[in-house]
Design a protein around this motif. Structure first.
Motif, PDB file in Angstrom:
ATOM      1  N   THR A   1       0.923  -0.931   0.212  1.00  0.00           N
ATOM      2  CA  THR A   1      -0.024  -0.032  -0.031  1.00  0.00           C
ATOM      3  C   THR A   1       0.956   1.345   0.019  1.00  0.00           C
ATOM      4  OG1 THR A   1      -1.652   1.174   1.277  1.00  0.00           O
ATOM      5  CG2 THR A   1      -0.217  -0.128   2.404  1.00  0.00           C
TER       6      THR A   1
ATOM      7  N   GLN B   1      -7.903   8.302  10.741  1.00  0.00           N
ATOM      8  CA  GLN B   1      -7.609   7.779   9.303  1.00  0.00           C
ATOM      9  C   GLN B   1      -8.915   7.567   8.583  1.00  0.00           C
ATOM     10  OE1 GLN B   1      -5.862   3.606  10.409  1.00  0.00           O
ATOM     11  NE2 GLN B   1      -6.702   3.222   8.225  1.00  0.00           N
TER      12      GLN B   1
ATOM     13  N   ARG C   1     -10.986   5.570   6.809  1.00  0.00           N
ATOM     14  CA  ARG C   1     -12.245   4.980   7.248  1.00  0.00           C
ATOM     15  C   ARG C   1     -12.965   5.341   8.408  1.00  0.00           C
ATOM     16  NH1 ARG C   1      -8.802  -0.401   7.293  1.00  0.00           N
ATOM     17  NH2 ARG C   1      -7.542   0.916   5.803  1.00  0.00           N
TER      18      ARG C   1
ATOM     19  N   ASN D   1      -8.677   4.620  -6.940  1.00  0.00           N
ATOM     20  CA  ASN D   1      -7.980   3.819  -6.726  1.00  0.00           C
ATOM     21  C   ASN D   1      -8.394   2.495  -7.263  1.00  0.00           C
ATOM     22  OD1 ASN D   1      -6.013   2.141  -5.092  1.00  0.00           O
ATOM     23  ND2 ASN D   1      -7.038   2.430  -3.185  1.00  0.00           N
TER      24      ASN D   1
ATOM     25  N   ASP E   1     -13.738  11.751  -2.185  1.00  0.00           N
ATOM     26  CA  ASP E   1     -12.947  11.125  -1.253  1.00  0.00           C
ATOM     27  C   ASP E   1     -11.596  11.733  -1.706  1.00  0.00           C
ATOM     28  OD1 ASP E   1     -10.881   9.203  -0.610  1.00  0.00           O
ATOM     29  OD2 ASP E   1     -12.110   7.694  -0.832  1.00  0.00           O
TER      30      ASP E   1
ATOM     31  N   SER F   1      -8.074  10.594   3.815  1.00  0.00           N
ATOM     32  CA  SER F   1      -7.057   9.743   4.843  1.00  0.00           C
ATOM     33  C   SER F   1      -5.758  10.355   4.287  1.00  0.00           C
ATOM     34  CB  SER F   1      -6.809   8.357   3.986  1.00  0.00           C
ATOM     35  OG  SER F   1      -5.761   7.646   4.489  1.00  0.00           O
TER      36      SER F   1
ATOM     37  N   LYS G   1      -2.937   9.794   5.371  1.00  0.00           N
ATOM     38  CA  LYS G   1      -2.005   8.617   4.940  1.00  0.00           C
ATOM     39  C   LYS G   1      -1.461   8.594   3.574  1.00  0.00           C
ATOM     40  CE  LYS G   1      -2.786   4.844   7.402  1.00  0.00           C
ATOM     41  NZ  LYS G   1      -3.178   3.401   7.966  1.00  0.00           N
TER      42      LYS G   1
END
Ligand code: F0G
Length: 445
Positions: free
Chosen positions: A40, A89, A91, A176, A205, A245, A247
């Motif tokens: 990832t 995060q 989710r 994605n 998103d 996210s 991240k």
């Protein structure tokens, strides 16, 4: 680079033992068994010196931390959304938003839902519908914006179901599930118009919004001289809010948020936040993490960084192309997605060719990748499309060098050369939801 991390190539016998122990599910491997980890791009970035310095400025107050004030003003400035709700995060942000907005019997359209997004829509009793354009399903099509929404189909759905049945429309930047493919500004303008006519809010998103903006700058007429933050604002100005996210394009190891223009919704989200994540000035994060995210969110807009980042994906693509390895074209923003049907045409869907390829890449060179196909989305997409059968080589941000990527290309080439001998697998244990994380596999007989 100021810090290095030792990695080790385990010998073939160790790799075989590790695979068996993991039930042939690479999510179950120990990272020490992995040489190059392309599982990832999420939370796996290297932080900059400025981000590490920011971590030392943590004001760990429960309420009213100055790090939250900085985070809030940074996100407000980048997105223009007034209400910023931090979460640990992406989710968690999805949980907050969908538990407020998605109700049983409703429908949530998206260009393509990612795994956790879809799971949160469905957990709240709503139906997740994918509405990407036809080109998204043609893996070899060179179309520059394969993440785009099929607007006529969206209009049809909105006209048919109405605002009562569709609580929100979501668009994922970049797509994605469909190869990290970008969405154009022109398409987002059309989507926004359709949403406005139907009276349905548009949410983004925005996990990989800066990478998406890079493609808009590069490929959309008239955008070549516009800065990434400015493109971002043109995109965000079209939406009612977003989930993030951090991240990914926040360049941090943990963090996220929901952002919205809807003050009443923000109030309800905060109540939910306090129950599940924490007080609205930290949202499940250490305040130092918020500080690192404030710096990372800005670094992700830097054109030199983005040029290098997407350049790395293209470098790997060029090496694979030279060997004739099939992958989704054009290469997307955060990784290479191998075209499994062309890679392993002898394996039927029932023998899980994507998962078989993921196992084989690990066996060949301790490279960890992820299946994005029948295992991740296997019970059929609600738009009637079979899931795309892909293996994603996600490239962590600012982590690997060209030499690492050349090694990866060599491993893929070696498997490609003996592809006829790659055997299938079957799933022997499958949890009900998000099964790819915990499922167990065995070689097909
Ligand atoms: N939305 C998209 C488009 C994502 O790619 C992800 C995560 C999420 C939401 C959820 O964010 O992980 O912070 O909870 N994608 C990772 C991946 C896990 O590997 O693509 P999260």
């Amino acid at each position: 680079m100021k810090v290095v991390e030792r990695i080790r190539l385990p010998p073939p016998e160790e790799r075989e033992a590790a695979l068996r122990k993991a039930g042939y599910n690479l999510f179950q491997l120990q990272s020490d068994d992995v040489y190059i980890d392309l599982l990832t791009d999420s939370g796996t970035s290297a932080m900059s010196d400025r981000q590490w310095a920011a971590m030392m400025l943590g004001d760990e107050s429960y309420a009213g931390s100055r790090n939250f004030a900085h985070f809030e003003s940074t996100v407000r400035e980048l997105t223009g959304f007034p209400h910023i709700i931090p979460a640990h995060q992406g989710r968690a942000a999805e949980n907050l938003l969908f538990s407020m907005m998605a109700k049983p019997g409703t429908i949530v359209p998206n260009n393509m839902h990612f795994d956790t997004t879809r799971a949160h829509v469905e957990r709240n009793g709503a139906k997740a519908v994918n509405l990407a354009i036809a080109e998204a399903y043609d893996l070899q099509s060179p179309y520059p914006f394969k993440g785009n929404v099929d607007v006529p189909r969206l209009e049809q759905l909105l006209a048919h179901e109405g605002a009562a049945k569709v609580p929100l429309v979501m668009v994922t930047l970049t797509n994605n599930t469909g190869g990290g493919q970008p969405v154009s500004l022109a398409n987002l303008i059309e989507v926004q118009r359709a949403c406005r006519v139907a009276g349905v809010p548009l949410y983004l998103d925005m996990c990989r919004w800066a990478e998406n903006a890079f493609f808009i700058r590069e490929r959309e007429p008239g955008m070549g001289a516009v800065s990434i933050p400015e493109i971002g604002r043109r995109v965000f100005d079209l939406a009612e809010g977003a989930t993030m996210s951090a991240k990914k394009d926040g360049l941090v190891n943990i963090g996220g948020f929901v952002a919205t223009r809807d003050a009443a919704l923000a109030g309800r989200l905060k109540e939910q936040l306090i129950l599940f994540e924490g007080f609205p000035t930290y949202g499940g994060l250490a305040r130092r993490d918020l500080e690192a995210a404030s710096v990372g969110l800005r670094e992700a807009c830097d054109l030199d960084y983005l040029t290098h980042r997407i350049g790395q994906v293209r470098y790997l693509a060029a090496l694979l192309e030279a060997e004739g390895v099939p992958f989704v074209r054009p290469p997307g923003g955060h990784g290479i997605y191998l075209d499994v049907a062309r890679f392993l045409p002898h394996l039927p869907t029932s023998e899980l060719p994507g998962q078989s390829l993921v196992i084989e890449l690990y066996r060949e060179g301790a490279v960890r990748t992820v299946e994005v196909g029948a295992v991740m989305f296997g019970d059929g997409e609600s738009d009637g499309h079979a899931p795309l059968e892909l293996v994603r080589l996600a490239i962590p941000r600012r982590v690997y060098t060209s030499a690492h990527l050349a090694y990866v290309a060599d491993v893929v080439r070696r498997v490609w050369e003996r592809r006829d001998q790659v055997r299938g697998v079957r799933m022997v244990e499958a949890p009900e939801r998000l099964r790819h994380f915990l499922a167990k596999f065995a070689p097909a007989v």
